[in-house]
Design a protein around this motif. Structure first.
Motif, PDB file in Angstrom:
ATOM      1  N   LYS A  92      61.739  35.353  48.512  1.00  0.00           N
ATOM      2  CA  LYS A  92      62.268  36.353  49.441  1.00  0.00           C
ATOM      3  C   LYS A  92      61.930  35.990  50.892  1.00  0.00           C
ATOM      4  CE  LYS A  92      62.482  39.775  45.848  1.00  0.00           C
ATOM      5  NZ  LYS A  92      61.843  40.860  45.120  1.00  0.00           N
ATOM      6  N   ILE A  93      60.713  35.484  51.122  1.00  0.00           N
ATOM      7  CA  ILE A  93      60.366  35.041  52.475  1.00  0.00           C
ATOM      8  C   ILE A  93      61.290  33.885  52.898  1.00  0.00           C
ATOM      9  CG2 ILE A  93      58.590  33.866  53.853  1.00  0.00           C
ATOM     10  CD1 ILE A  93      56.503  35.462  52.401  1.00  0.00           C
ATOM     11  N   VAL A  96      64.671  35.335  53.813  1.00  0.00           N
ATOM     12  CA  VAL A  96      64.637  36.047  55.106  1.00  0.00           C
ATOM     13  C   VAL A  96      64.720  35.029  56.253  1.00  0.00           C
ATOM     14  CG1 VAL A  96      63.185  37.411  56.659  1.00  0.00           C
ATOM     15  CG2 VAL A  96      63.404  38.083  54.264  1.00  0.00           C
ATOM     16  N   LEU A  97      63.905  33.967  56.167  1.00  0.00           N
ATOM     17  CA  LEU A  97      63.867  32.987  57.258  1.00  0.00           C
ATOM     18  C   LEU A  97      65.110  32.103  57.290  1.00  0.00           C
ATOM     19  CD1 LEU A  97      60.097  32.041  57.152  1.00  0.00           C
ATOM     20  CD2 LEU A  97      61.260  33.584  58.717  1.00  0.00           C
ATOM     21  N   GLY A 285      66.172  41.846  55.933  1.00  0.00           N
ATOM     22  CA  GLY A 285      65.417  40.885  56.736  1.00  0.00           C
ATOM     23  C   GLY A 285      66.253  39.649  57.035  1.00  0.00           C
TER      24      GLY A 285
ATOM     25  N   ASP B  27      59.592  43.367  48.502  1.00  0.00           N
ATOM     26  CA  ASP B  27      60.679  43.117  49.457  1.00  0.00           C
ATOM     27  C   ASP B  27      60.237  43.425  50.887  1.00  0.00           C
ATOM     28  OD1 ASP B  27      62.173  42.593  47.242  1.00  0.00           O
ATOM     29  OD2 ASP B  27      63.919  43.718  47.934  1.00  0.00           O
ATOM     30  N   ALA B  30      57.840  40.872  52.178  1.00  0.00           N
ATOM     31  CA  ALA B  30      58.559  39.644  52.550  1.00  0.00           C
ATOM     32  C   ALA B  30      59.251  39.827  53.899  1.00  0.00           C
ATOM     33  CB  ALA B  30      59.584  39.288  51.469  1.00  0.00           C
ATOM     34  N   VAL B  31      59.842  41.005  54.132  1.00  0.00           N
ATOM     35  CA  VAL B  31      60.501  41.263  55.416  1.00  0.00           C
ATOM     36  C   VAL B  31      59.463  41.232  56.540  1.00  0.00           C
ATOM     37  CG1 VAL B  31      61.717  43.016  56.788  1.00  0.00           C
ATOM     38  CG2 VAL B  31      62.423  42.574  54.439  1.00  0.00           C
ATOM     39  N   VAL B  33      56.529  39.641  56.594  1.00  0.00           N
ATOM     40  CA  VAL B  33      56.066  38.262  56.830  1.00  0.00           C
ATOM     41  C   VAL B  33      57.145  37.478  57.582  1.00  0.00           C
ATOM     42  CG1 VAL B  33      55.394  36.089  55.711  1.00  0.00           C
ATOM     43  CG2 VAL B  33      54.544  38.254  54.819  1.00  0.00           C
ATOM     44  N   GLY B  34      58.407  37.670  57.164  1.00  0.00           N
ATOM     45  CA  GLY B  34      59.527  37.009  57.844  1.00  0.00           C
ATOM     46  C   GLY B  34      59.575  37.425  59.307  1.00  0.00           C
TER      47      GLY B  34
END
Lengths: 366, 60
Positions: A92-93, A96-97, A285, B27, B30-31, B33-34
């Motif tokens: 997921k990270i 997002v990136l 994100g 989720d 993760a957002v 950290v992003g």
């Protein structure tokens, strides 16, 4: 780890295990991911030294195979399990990136086209799974979970659907086992088929995003084909994931109407809240980072740095895919859920391939 | 499967019938950290730290 039988604490919630307990497993993910990188590079060196033509096997595949071998021979020691179970978090990270690689216009174009394809493909997937489940005598809720997993996004969708339709642990375990097994099948077969058909990176990414069931396997399948295919596969899969709430709501209402699940309170507000609860928030994100990239917040160097972080996150994910795949769990779940899933995957793969070829020609997606 | 129709269950609020669930959604973590990485990149901190020079050769 027995994905099919054990709870998955990191699948969607962090439940407060002390942080240090994650360290050994995360280190194992890094070691396996880097071992995959090393294997890819070494094979190239051997080919160059001996003058033989050896296939360039992507590190993704090496990492997954190494993980599979460890998980299914010596097994994953309990000390590593909390960290190894975090692989979807890294995924997921990474997603997002990855948003930094897209501008919103591209998201709208590819996402819009793929949304249309997803609706057609998803309808065919749900119908196929439900018909085959009936034909092979699977219990109704098992068929529903397989349909949710095939149409939308694999394991996360099954977990979301399990609570909503009140399926039992056995049914969700069988569904997860079948979906993960089929994800592994897709990992090895889709890139070979893509190369045989000379699919472009874009077309392959669309196809993988539409047809491969679980997000980690979708990302890995795209990565095996190439970086652009991976980016498109992630974008299409994220669009698919965004529909999770609607599909789960449909099945929840169906089983409630049969008196076999608690319903969802009527009214637009309640149903909208239900859909929001199931919505994969990491997609927001991804869109937010893409919006920042569109507005010129990042320089080229920034985007390269974010891409580097994203690659590391995916490296941990790919190592985790193999380590979290327990083939013995698939054997325990019996052949019928797997057969229903395999036949459905074949139907979905062919249908989505035809859709992709058509859409690529019509919308000039190259 | 058995299609026996059982007494209709009462409608519940829009929450998951499995009941309230503990823990922080992955989720959102993760957002977050992003977002941290995105901010570090936006203020040019991320490209400035030796993270890339150390890690890119490993993962290239």
């Amino acid at each position: 780890m027995s994905t099919a039988t054990a709870p998955r604490p990191w699948a969607d919630r962090f439940t407060g295990v002390p942080v240090l307990r994650y360290v050994p497993g995360i280190l194992l993910l890094i070691v396996i991911g880097l071992a995959g990188k090393w294997a890819q590079a070494e094979l190239k060196v051997v080919a160059a030294k001996t003058g033989t033509h050896l296939p360039d096997i992507e590190y993704v595949l090496w990492a997954i195979v190494l993980g599979l071998i460890i998980a299914n021979t010596i097994g994953v020691h309990p000390i590593f399990r909390p960290g190894v179970g975090t692989y979807e978090f890294w995924l997921k990270i990474g997603i997002v990136l990855l948003g930094a690689r897209f501008i919103l216009g591209d998201l709208a174009k590819v996402g819009g086209v793929s949304l249309g394809l997803i609706l057609i493909d998803g309808t065919i997937a749900v119908t196929t799974v439900l018909l085959l489940s009936k034909a092979f005598g699977l219990k109704g809720k098992l068929g529903s979970l397989l349909a949710i997993g095939t149409a939308i996004c694999g394991v996360s969708a099954i977990i979301a659907g399990k609570g909503a339709i009140e399926a039992d642990d056995e049914e969700s375990g069988y569904s997860i086992a079948a979906i993960l097994a089929l994800g592994a099948v897709a990992l090895f077969s889709f890139p070979a088929i893509g190369h045989a058909l000379h699919l472009s990176q874009h077309a392959f990414g669309l196809w993988a995003g539409l047809a491969v069931d679980n997000t980690a396997e979708t990302t890995a399948t795209g990565a095996i084909y190439g970086p652009e295919a991976q980016n498109i596969a992630v974008l299409v899969k994220s669009t698919r994931n965004a529909l999770i709430g609607f599909v789960v709501l449909g099945f929840a209402l169906y089983w409630a109407s049969r008196g076999q699940a608690a319903g969802v309170a009527s009214g637009f507000g309640n149903r909208a809240r239900f859909v929001w609860e199931k919505f994969p928030k990491f997609v927001l994100g991804f869109i937010a980072v893409s919006a920042l990239a569109t507005w010129g917040v990042f320089t080229k160097g920034d985007i390269a740095s974010l891409g580097n972080v994203s690659k590391w996150a995916f490296l941990l994910t790919f190592a985790g895919v193999g380590l979290n795949t327990d083939l013995r769990a698939f054997a325990k779940s019996g052949w019928r859920p797997f057969l229903v899933g395999a036949l459905s995957l074949a139907v979905v793969a062919v249908t989505s391939l035809l859709l992709v070829l058509g859409a690529t020609a019509v919308f000039d997606l190259g | 499967m058995s299609q026996d129709v059982q007494p209709a269950a009462a409608e519940t609020p829009a929450t998951d019938p499995a009941g309230p669930r503990r823990g922080v959604p992955v989720d959102w973590i993760a957002v977050a950290v992003g977002a941290v990485f995105a901010v570090l990149a936006a203020v040019r901190v991320l490209p400035a730290i030796p993270w890339d020079t150390v890690t890119i050769p490993l993962i290239k």
